[in-house]
Design a protein around this motif. Sequence first.
Motif, mmCIF file in Angstrom:
data_model
loop_
_atom_site.group_PDB
_atom_site.id
_atom_site.type_symbol
_atom_site.label_atom_id
_atom_site.label_comp_id
_atom_site.label_asym_id
_atom_site.label_seq_id
_atom_site.Cartn_x
_atom_site.Cartn_y
_atom_site.Cartn_z
ATOM 1 N N PRO A 92 4.630 17.801 3.429
ATOM 2 C CA PRO A 92 3.201 17.494 3.258
ATOM 3 C C PRO A 92 2.579 16.828 4.474
ATOM 4 O O PRO A 92 3.261 16.339 5.366
ATOM 5 N N TRP A 93 1.239 16.845 4.472
ATOM 6 C CA TRP A 93 0.456 16.103 5.453
ATOM 7 C C TRP A 93 0.442 14.644 4.982
ATOM 8 O O TRP A 93 0.301 14.363 3.801
ATOM 9 N N THR A 94 0.578 13.693 5.896
ATOM 10 C CA THR A 94 0.577 12.268 5.578
ATOM 11 C C THR A 94 -0.582 11.601 6.309
ATOM 12 O O THR A 94 -0.761 11.827 7.503
ATOM 13 N N LEU A 95 -1.348 10.784 5.591
ATOM 14 C CA LEU A 95 -2.471 10.088 6.223
ATOM 15 C C LEU A 95 -1.945 9.151 7.298
ATOM 16 O O LEU A 95 -1.074 8.320 7.046
ATOM 17 N N TYR A 96 -2.479 9.302 8.505
ATOM 18 C CA TYR A 96 -2.080 8.478 9.648
ATOM 19 C C TYR A 96 -3.144 7.419 9.947
ATOM 20 O O TYR A 96 -2.835 6.268 10.171
ATOM 21 N N LEU A 97 -4.421 7.841 9.941
ATOM 22 C CA LEU A 97 -5.519 6.938 10.263
ATOM 23 C C LEU A 97 -6.726 7.306 9.411
ATOM 24 O O LEU A 97 -7.319 8.372 9.597
ATOM 25 N N MET B 136 0.852 -1.182 0.000
ATOM 26 C CA MET B 136 0.000 0.000 0.000
ATOM 27 C C MET B 136 0.892 1.238 0.000
ATOM 28 O O MET B 136 1.885 1.310 0.701
ATOM 29 N N SER B 137 0.541 2.198 -0.812
ATOM 30 C CA SER B 137 1.319 3.430 -0.848
ATOM 31 C C SER B 137 0.767 4.432 0.164
ATOM 32 O O SER B 137 -0.385 4.351 0.574
ATOM 33 N N GLU B 138 1.623 5.364 0.561
ATOM 34 C CA GLU B 138 1.200 6.392 1.509
ATOM 35 C C GLU B 138 0.363 7.438 0.782
ATOM 36 O O GLU B 138 0.509 7.646 -0.416
ATOM 37 N N ILE B 139 -0.509 8.101 1.517
ATOM 38 C CA ILE B 139 -1.348 9.150 0.956
ATOM 39 C C ILE B 139 -0.890 10.470 1.561
ATOM 40 O O ILE B 139 -0.807 10.620 2.778
ATOM 41 N N PHE B 140 -0.554 11.415 0.682
ATOM 42 C CA PHE B 140 -0.047 12.718 1.091
ATOM 43 C C PHE B 140 -0.994 13.821 0.666
ATOM 44 O O PHE B 140 -1.793 13.654 -0.241
ATOM 45 N N GLY B 141 -0.876 14.982 1.293
ATOM 46 C CA GLY B 141 -1.623 16.163 0.904
ATOM 47 C C GLY B 141 -0.808 17.408 1.202
ATOM 48 O O GLY B 141 -0.156 17.494 2.239
#
Length: 61
Positions: A44-49, A1-6
């Motif tokens: 960037p912001w990284t999805l944690y949960l 699974m890849s990380e999700i950034f914003g």
Amino acid sequence: MSEIFGKGGDTVAVGGEYECSECGHRQKFAKGEAFPPDHHPDKPWTLYLATEELPGQQTSA
């Protein structure tokens, strides 16, 4: 699974708790809202949960 950034100004694609990739500050964002300015420049912001299914986990009914 890849990380999700914003990054600041991007639209949130997956709702949930995100953290600053520099210092770990956490903040909750809803799908469809815009990310605030980056907590630290160029970090960037990284999805944690996630609070919803991730794009690769969605099933068709």
